[in-house]
Design an enzyme around this catalytic site. Sequence first.
Site, PDB file in Angstrom:
ATOM      1  N   LYS A  52       0.751  -1.206  -0.136  1.00 14.77           N
ATOM      2  CA  LYS A  52       0.029   0.005   0.063  1.00 14.77           C
ATOM      3  C   LYS A  52       0.910   1.236   0.117  1.00 14.77           C
ATOM      4  O   LYS A  52       0.621   2.238  -0.877  1.00 14.77           O
ATOM      5  CB  LYS A  52      -0.877   0.032   1.405  1.00 14.77           C
ATOM      6  N   ASN A  53       1.839   1.358   0.936  1.00 13.15           N
ATOM      7  CA  ASN A  53       2.691   2.422   0.993  1.00 13.15           C
ATOM      8  C   ASN A  53       3.389   2.553  -0.200  1.00 13.15           C
ATOM      9  O   ASN A  53       3.725   3.984  -0.381  1.00 13.15           O
ATOM     10  CB  ASN A  53       3.295   2.549   2.277  1.00 13.15           C
ATOM     11  N   CYS A  94      -5.101   8.785   9.136  1.00 10.05           N
ATOM     12  CA  CYS A  94      -5.220   8.349  10.792  1.00 10.05           C
ATOM     13  C   CYS A  94      -4.799   9.373  11.638  1.00 10.05           C
ATOM     14  O   CYS A  94      -3.863  10.098  11.583  1.00 10.05           O
ATOM     15  CB  CYS A  94      -4.469   7.081  10.860  1.00 10.05           C
ATOM     16  N   ASP A 101       4.688   0.482  12.002  1.00 13.02           N
ATOM     17  CA  ASP A 101       3.235   0.161  11.435  1.00 13.02           C
ATOM     18  C   ASP A 101       3.082  -1.400  11.956  1.00 13.02           C
ATOM     19  O   ASP A 101       2.112  -1.819  11.406  1.00 13.02           O
ATOM     20  CB  ASP A 101       3.336   0.106   9.793  1.00 13.02           C
ATOM     21  N   ARG A 114      -8.646   0.376   4.212  1.00 14.93           N
ATOM     22  CA  ARG A 114      -7.366   1.378   3.746  1.00 14.93           C
ATOM     23  C   ARG A 114      -6.220   0.403   3.650  1.00 14.93           C
ATOM     24  O   ARG A 114      -5.512   0.686   2.876  1.00 14.93           O
ATOM     25  CB  ARG A 114      -7.160   2.424   4.831  1.00 14.93           C
TER      26      ARG A 114
END
Length: 423
Positions: free
Chosen positions: A22-23, A118, A309, A401
């Site tokens: 994702k990142n 977030c 994370d 997400r």
Amino acid sequence: MDAILVRGGGPLSGSIPIAGAKNASLALMPATLLSEEPLTLTNAPRLSDIRTMTQLLQSLGAEISTLQEGRVISMSCHGPINTRAEYDIVRKMRASNLVLGPLLAREGYAEVSLPGGCAIGARPMDIHTDGLEKMGASIDLRDGYLYAKAAGGRLKGAVIDFPFASVGATENIMMAATLAKGTTVINNAAREPEIVDLADCLRRMGAQIDGDGTATITIQGVDRLGAATHPVVTDRIELGTYMLAPAICGGEVELLGGRISLIGAFCEKLYAAGIEVTETEKGLKVKRRTDRVKAVDVTTEPFPGFPTDLQAQMMALLCTAEGTSTLEEKIFENRFMHAPELIRMGAKIDVHGGKAIVTGVDKLKGAPVMATDLRASVSLILAGMAAEGETKVSRVYHLDRGYEHVVAKLSGVGANIERIKDE
């Protein structure tokens, strides 16, 4: 609104495919703004954040289509570019700020709303804007928008010394520098695999970049970038998350596409806790060596250190460890918001500022809990998988997400989990 219902069960067995990062994808997608020719990403994850970035780029003039059920993203910015990134889209996701550098590099001008995301810390834009100002941009903040203009219409190379190794700022400056006049040197650059992945993609487009993966990145600006096809790197956070499933529940699971090199510091803590991790031809195989894991101390750090994370997920594991663990969060403030929810499940956790002291208990108890952010949501699911009884995790829109098909992936290895309507 949906919720996830988890019932504690026995050991897990099977394999879980790990998606593209994702990142990484959220930095790769804005790179399409740097070229009039197509950029195609393969191995893309199918997430709500990807849809948000798609919406943002389309609002700026990009043409975007998806293939293979979203695993391939085809993008093109050959037409006129809109230089204003509106608040209504940007507020949904902090990574939206990654359009600032590319817009400024290509058009010499950008209007970008301050981002959202977030609620795990301030994460200010100063380090981004300071770097761009050193490259000749003038930047004003008015009415919640950054108004940026390159002197003479084109950014210029500069030596930029970051006060800390910011991933987002490294990505923004690196993209901006590809089209700047002259050479840009980023000192104290972030070293994450996602940075290396972005550099690989930009080189495929014709950029001249050296030193990615180290603390000093050098970019020689070019006049234009071209077309490219690029495979997104494996998501190391999804990888680490699912590695913790058999660590918490017992059994043995193979994570397809995983590599120890992506999360070496995380693997070291798993070894210390009594978890066996072995590389296979297809990925990584994980199993718990003992009936109960051992307590370990964890400090989050920039790559190659322990990822922030994965801190919440690691806490879920340590809630039932033998002994007392200390988790120190050095990347983001406000990142222990999952602790009160774990305490509702019987965990013993004391939070003091940036440290959490976790004393292991024999067993967690199922309870209704609420997700506060993306990583917290999946940590509660992991805890529920090992708890006695039933756990309902509410507000799982955070989960969408960053994790695709969580229920299918975990139920595929034996977890008792389902998605329900939250009444």
